[in-house]
Design an enzyme around this catalytic site. Structure first.
Site, PDB file in Angstrom:
ATOM      1  N   GLY A 153      49.461  22.448  35.289  1.00 49.97           N
ATOM      2  CA  GLY A 153      48.156  22.960  36.073  1.00 49.97           C
ATOM      3  C   GLY A 153      48.507  24.245  36.326  1.00 49.97           C
ATOM      4  N   ASP A 154      49.672  24.779  36.585  1.00 52.99           N
ATOM      5  CA  ASP A 154      49.939  26.126  36.847  1.00 52.99           C
ATOM      6  C   ASP A 154      50.281  26.957  35.507  1.00 52.99           C
ATOM      7  OD1 ASP A 154      50.196  27.006  39.931  1.00 52.99           O
ATOM      8  OD2 ASP A 154      51.652  25.308  39.741  1.00 52.99           O
ATOM      9  N   VAL A 155      50.848  26.369  34.572  1.00 52.19           N
ATOM     10  CA  VAL A 155      51.362  26.939  33.392  1.00 52.19           C
ATOM     11  C   VAL A 155      50.176  27.262  32.688  1.00 52.19           C
ATOM     12  CG1 VAL A 155      52.787  26.703  31.258  1.00 52.19           C
ATOM     13  CG2 VAL A 155      53.795  26.033  33.435  1.00 52.19           C
ATOM     14  N   GLY A 213      48.273  30.297  33.688  1.00 48.95           N
ATOM     15  CA  GLY A 213      48.882  31.361  33.505  1.00 48.95           C
ATOM     16  C   GLY A 213      48.683  31.787  31.980  1.00 48.95           C
TER      17      GLY A 213
END
Length: 397
Positions: A179-181, A184
């Protein structure tokens, strides 16, 4: 040659106000290819500095693996952004920077007098990149805009968990913080695109990425299945809702992946399995037929693979159809592919004479402009003096 060694993004200056994973992963991608990334931290530092793990020779617990992996090659300055002097220092830095990245909740930078509109007056060509759980009102105001969000929330709301797991009763998050990667990664692409526009026109812009939106984009199958068939995508375990055999199958000493998409691969698999009966079975001759009889197909393949080791299966299937063993960290460290592709890289230690850290290397390969050699992560506030910034003074509460 000197320019190639400098990296394809040499000359780009990035102010990185982000924390934890989504923003730091984005700016790591930029730093790995030569951008100067100045990490702007509060007096306590990025939360990831205290998240661990730590090596046994790091008694002071300065170098958390979480921080080292994501912040290699960056610079660090400490500013208490509630302090007017620190805000003035940011505006000064913005004048000579190309990009600003932050992942605060909406309105935080505006309350500090450091929102995009204020900073664009200092530098009209600035590319201002914001990663938020539910986006920024500039790109469409979400009813969840004020909700805090981390990876687990993005995976849940963006549909990934509803498609992952053994069945509908057991939704499951993926192991890495996708979800973050993924947010990003998308932001790194967006930044480079916006820089291209700024180079042509002199005009910067605000970039808005919501982690929820990034996850929905990743789960594109969910959308077209519902649109075209009215079907809600469900977890399919280690299989595939449209293809068979396709997924994870047992081996005598672990697991392997097999992905049969076209009919030629199916014929090759049945030949290797020595199953002429399945090769001749007209019910299984097409993708649609195998999909309709997926339990029978997968059971037959599983019954064959479980009698052989991963190495034996690799010898039989490798190079003949889509196949690969399920690797753990030890397998990956020992894999000749990883060595040949230099996918485990070493970050030098900040203290001379100490062994560096091994991290996952950047997977992008430019033929003409290779990535720069990785550099040590920064100590908290290590570069304040280099930028003429006094040590941070805490503002009054």
């Amino acid at each position: 040659m000197a320019e190639a060694r400098a990296g394809i993004l040499s000359g780009i200056c990035v102010l990185d106000f982000s924390r934890m994973l989504s923003g730091p992963y984005c700016t790591m991608m930029l730093a790995d290819h030569g951008a100067e990334v100045i990490k702007v931290e509060g007096p306590e530092g990025d939360t990831s500095r205290s998240n661990g793990p730590w090596r046994s020779d790091d008694e002071a617990r300065e170098w958390a693996g979480y921080f080292v992996s994501l912040n290699r090659g960056k610079k660090s300055i400490v500013l208490d952004l509630k302090n007017p002097e620190a805000q003035a220092a940011v505006r000064e830095l913005v004048r000579t920077s190309h990009v600003l990245v932050e992942n605060f909740r909406p309105g935080v930078m505006e309350r500090l007098g450091l929102g995009y509109e204020e900073l664009a007056r200092e530098n009209p060509s600035i590319v201002y990149a914001a990663i938020r759980g539910f986006g920024d009102p500039r790109g469409g105001e979400s009813p969840y805009a004020a909700w805090p969000s981390y990876d687990v929330v993005a995976q849940a709301m963006g549909g990934l968990m509803s498609m992952t797991g053994a069945d509908r009763d057991h939704p499951m998050k993926t192991g890495p913080g996708i979800g973050d990667v993924f947010a990003g990664m998308m932001m790194a692409f967006a930044i480079v695109s916006a820089l291209r526009h700024a180079e042509r026109t002199g005009q910067g812009q605000f970039i808005d990425i919501a982690m929820y939106d990034a996850m929905l984009s990743l789960c594109e199958r969910l959308v077209y299945l519902y649109d075209m068939e009215g079907r809600i995508a469900e977890p399919s375990g280690n299989g595939h809702p449209l293809l068979a055999p396709f997924g994870i199958f047992p081996a005598a000493d672990g697991w392997v992946s097999i992905g049969v998409v076209d009919d030629g691969f199916w014929r090759e698999l049945t030949r290797i399995m020595e199953r002429p009966d399945m090769m001749a079975d007209e019910r299984l001759a097409t993708k649609a037929g195998r999909r309709a009889h997926a339990p029978e197909v997968n059971d037959a393949v599983s019954g064959w693979t479980r009698r052989l080791s991963k190495a034996e299966l690799a010898k039989l299937l490798g190079g003949r159809l889509p196949f690969g063993p399920v690797n753990d960290a030890k397998d990956i460290f020992n894999d000749p592919h990883v060595a040949a592709r230099r996918m485990i890289a070493e970050v030098p230690h900040a203290e001379p004479g100490k062994a560096g850290w091994r991290v996952a290397a950047n997977p992008i390969r430019f033929a003409a402009t290779p990535a720069v050699a990785l550099k040590a992560p920064p100590r908290l506030g290590e570069h304040n003096r280099a930028f003429g910034i006094m040590p941070a003074r805490r503002s009054k509460p």
